[in-house]
Design an enzyme around this catalytic site. Structure first.
Site, short mmCIF file in Angstrom:
data_model
loop_
_atom_site.label_atom_id
_atom_site.label_comp_id
_atom_site.label_asym_id
_atom_site.label_seq_id
_atom_site.Cartn_x
_atom_site.Cartn_y
_atom_site.Cartn_z
N LYS A 1 0.81 -1.29 0.04
CA LYS A 1 -0.12 -0.13 -0.07
C LYS A 1 0.86 1.24 0.17
CE LYS A 1 -2.74 -0.09 3.59
NZ LYS A 1 -3.51 0.46 4.63
N ARG B 1 12.28 -10.76 6.26
CA ARG B 1 13.04 -9.53 6.55
C ARG B 1 13.68 -9.81 8.20
NH1 ARG B 1 8.91 -4.41 6.03
NH2 ARG B 1 7.99 -5.14 7.93
N ARG C 1 -11.82 1.43 8.50
CA ARG C 1 -11.65 -0.05 9.00
C ARG C 1 -12.65 -0.83 9.22
NH1 ARG C 1 -5.38 -0.35 11.15
NH2 ARG C 1 -4.40 0.59 9.57
N ARG D 1 12.21 -8.69 13.83
CA ARG D 1 11.40 -7.90 14.59
C ARG D 1 10.17 -8.68 14.90
NH1 ARG D 1 9.53 -2.50 11.86
NH2 ARG D 1 8.11 -3.98 11.00
N ARG E 1 -1.84 -10.70 12.59
CA ARG E 1 -2.17 -9.35 12.06
C ARG E 1 -2.99 -9.83 10.70
NH1 ARG E 1 3.28 -6.80 10.73
NH2 ARG E 1 2.17 -5.04 10.19
#
Length: 227
Positions: A19, A127, A93, A160, A171
């Site tokens: 996004k 990542r 949302r 992370r 999520r």
């Protein structure tokens, strides 16, 4: 001279769907004002505004910020953009937020980045970072020379918490549960435009072509291809 109506667009997509990249390209090519609810929230919390303090109290307790607070925050900001084309990111949302937005202004189009969850999981969990310097590695695109080790210092890399597989899954599930009804709400109104794919660079030309039917490209009039 005929004045074109202003564009009111919303961009939606799960975390890690690209996004941010797509929004930046839309701003560059079409000169729209970009309003990110996340940036707005952080700004208000930093400035310790009344809404910011209230929002922070919910976040500190690990709770979702109530619809009315988010709606007040975003709609107040939109009032200052009434003469501009805008792109709303991170709001609405929930269906209640979408209904509140409808009462204030007419949304023209909702751009939905339909990226498979498996692709996003691979993208985010690949990542790794070097904490001291902030250097970011991606096991797919830019891996370290030695797995798990920073190229420059030789120190170990860490992942992370947000990028750990179990967190990413949570999520994505939360996004699905919360946002699917909003997508349905806009689909029923005939405003939803979904762009499916696994790579932002392959999805982007389709979004660009779609937006060109609504706005002129203001970046470089003679540019041969959109980037």
């Amino acid at each position: 001279m005929v004045v074109s109506p202003l564009l009111r667009a919303v961009i939606m997509g799960p975390p890690g769907s690209g996004k941010g990249t797509v929004s930046a390209r839309i701003i560059k090519h079409f000169g729209v004002k970009h309003l990110s609810s996340g940036d707005l929230l952080r700004d208000n919390m930093q400035k310790k505004t009344e809404v910011g303090i209230l929002a922070k109290s919910y976040i500190d307790q690990g709770q979702l910020i109530p619809d009315d607070i988010m709606t007040q925050l975003v709609l107040t900001e939109l009032k200052g953009l009434d003469r501009y084309n805008w792109l709303l990111d991170g709001f609405p949302r929930t269906v209640a937020q979408a209904e509140a937005l409808d009462k204030e202004c007419h949304v023209d189009t909702v751009i939905d980045l339909d990226v498979p969850f498996e692709t996003i999981k691979c993208r985010l969990t690949a990542r790794w970072i070097h904490p001291a310097s902030g250097r970011v590695y991606n096991l797919e695109f830019s891996p370290p020379k030695v797995q798990g080790i920073d190229d420059i210092t030789g120190e170990p890399l860490v992942q992370r918490d947000d990028d750990k597989p179990e967190t990413v899954s949570r999520r994505l599930q939360a996004y699905d549960a919360q946002t699917k009804p909003v997508l349905e709400y806009y689909r029923e109104k005939g405003l939803l435009k979904s762009f499916s794919g696994t790579e932002t660079n392959k999805i982007w030309p389709h979004i660009y072509a779609f937006l060109q039917t609504k706005l002129p490209d203001v970046s470089q009039k003679n540019a041969a291809t959109p980037r």
